[in-house]
Design an enzyme around this catalytic site. Structure first.
Site, mmCIF file in Angstrom:
data_model
loop_
_atom_site.group_PDB
_atom_site.id
_atom_site.type_symbol
_atom_site.label_atom_id
_atom_site.label_comp_id
_atom_site.label_asym_id
_atom_site.label_seq_id
_atom_site.Cartn_x
_atom_site.Cartn_y
_atom_site.Cartn_z
ATOM 1 N N CYS A 1 0.663 -1.038 -0.130
ATOM 2 C CA CYS A 1 0.079 0.181 -0.022
ATOM 3 C C CYS A 1 0.789 1.262 0.080
ATOM 4 C CB CYS A 1 -0.917 -0.021 1.187
ATOM 5 S SG CYS A 1 -2.043 -1.074 1.196
ATOM 6 N N CYS B 1 -0.389 2.316 6.601
ATOM 7 C CA CYS B 1 0.236 0.888 6.994
ATOM 8 C C CYS B 1 0.424 0.116 5.604
ATOM 9 C CB CYS B 1 -0.923 0.209 7.693
ATOM 10 S SG CYS B 1 -2.570 0.429 7.136
ATOM 11 N N HIS C 1 -9.197 3.653 -1.720
ATOM 12 C CA HIS C 1 -7.711 3.298 -1.572
ATOM 13 C C HIS C 1 -7.205 2.652 -2.780
ATOM 14 C CE1 HIS C 1 -4.112 1.755 -0.006
ATOM 15 N NE2 HIS C 1 -4.440 0.512 0.610
#
Length: 383
Positions: A89, A369, A339
């Site tokens: 991510c 994260c 996201h």
């Protein structure tokens, strides 16, 4: 002392799965922000020394070094190379870090960084799923060394989000109220046109489409948890979506030579890691370390962008960091805005830069994260 500056930053709208960007080839999605960035910055594309893009699940339209193909698909100079980064991510935030490191080391003066992700075309964990189809072992359970160290336990972001909620005593209601507030902030930001300067429309897609203006605590409470007996639901998780973003990083010498005005100085870059089974807790120690290294306190940070992978992640970080919630994700986060994995880091930084300018803040901190129990931290200083 060498400096690395942000000269410009742009992004596409972030559109929901199956929405306005779903049919766009990943290379063309990346190409759109790359060409828009160079046009807006007014810098000769031939001066760019490298293009670094983040991307996760690099198969299908995202395979073959998407950074290179996106640059070429934009019709930009063939002599400029490109490389694709996967830190899960945090991939495009890491892309900016690599660009800054190149400039700070003196090995480059002009670097483009960003990220691209079409999750409609390439579903989340598509690379792992495809590997299983060909009989390849999973990255965790297939490793003897991994099992010796961590045991043969499930490694899942959903399990991690549940573990965090339990450890920090975060209730389902806490998470749902946080998620609702994220949507409310995003809807307000869109209505006030706060994202207009940073978005470069693509076709009919000209606005973020993930925020839900009509959601409610009652609707959220009716959803089934993602894990049996758990409290984490889709409502308190980031949305699957599509998008791309790009930023131009330049040295002080390049800024002078090209006659451009930098918008921010990259004050700090770092990355830390924690337990990979817990996976999503690393922003806590990463933020603590970044502040210690810079001598800043959390009160010195005017704005924070922390990725809302799950509400429990941000709520735990807020408790541990002592940050003022009023300064965190002021325009909503991933729960509302989506996201798009490998593009999110660059999207967050683009939004952080523009919001610092809008509000007149000095320091902005970004963290998120990442798979493997990792977290990047970037601190920008608006100029």
């Amino acid at each position: 002392m060498a400096e690395a500056y942000l000269v410009d930053a742009v992004r596409t709208p972030v559109t929901k799965r199956g929405g306005g960007l779903a049919a766009i080839h990943s290379a063309d999605l990346g190409a759109h922000v790359l060409s828009a960035l160079m046009n807006r910055a007014g810098v000769d594309p031939a001066a760019v020394e490298d293009v670094i893009l983040g991307c996760v699940d690099t198969i299908g339209s995202q395979a073959g070094d998407i950074a290179r193909t996106a640059w070429l698909a934009a019709g930009l100079p063939e002599e400029v190379p490109g490389v694709t980064v996967d830190r899960q991510c945090g991939s495009s935030q890491q892309a900016v870090h690599f660009a800054a490191q190149a400039v700070l080391s003196g090995t480059a003066d002009v670097v483009v960084a960003g990220g691209v992700q079409n999750m409609s075309a390439v579903p989340i964990s598509a690379a792992m799923t495809t590997g299983r189809q060909f009989g390849f072992p999973d990255p965790f359970s297939g490793s003897e060394g991994w099992v010796r160290r961590y045991g043969d336990v499930p490694v899942s972001q959903f399990r991690s989000a549940e573990m965090i909620a339990r450890k920090w005593g975060i209730s389902r209601r806490d998470m749902e109220e946080f998620a609702l507030h994220s949507h409310e902030k995003a809807v307000t930001a869109i209505g006030e046109g706060r994202f207009v300067r940073e978005i470069v429309p693509l076709g009919e897609a000209n606005v973020d489409t993930c925020p839900r203006a009509t959601t409610s605590l009652e609707k959220m409470a009716a959803l089934t948890p993602l894990e049996e007996g758990g409290s984490v639901t889709a409502a308190v998780s980031s949305q699957i979506c599509d998008g791309a973003a790009a930023l131009l990083v330049m040295s002080e010498r390049a800024v002078r030579e090209h006659g451009v005005t930098p918008r921010a100085r990259i004050h700090h870059i770092s990355v830390r890691a924690a337990d990979p089974v817990w996976m999503l807790t690393a922003p806590i120690p990463a933020t603590e370390r970044a502040l210690a290294r810079t001598g800043l306190g959390i009160g010195d940070i005017d704005l924070v962008e922390i990725n809302e992978a799950f509400a429990s992640v941000v709520l735990a970080w807020l408790r541990e960091s002592g940050a003022d919630p009023a300064r965190v994700n002021v325009n909503g986060g991933g729960i509302a805005l989506g996201h798009p994995l490998g593009a999110t880091g660059a999207r967050l930084m683009t939004t952080l830069l523009h919001e610092l300018e809008r509000t007149g803040g000095r320091f902005g901190l970004q963290t998120m994260c990442e798979g493997g129990g990792q977290a990047n931290v970037t601190i920008l200083e608006r100029l």
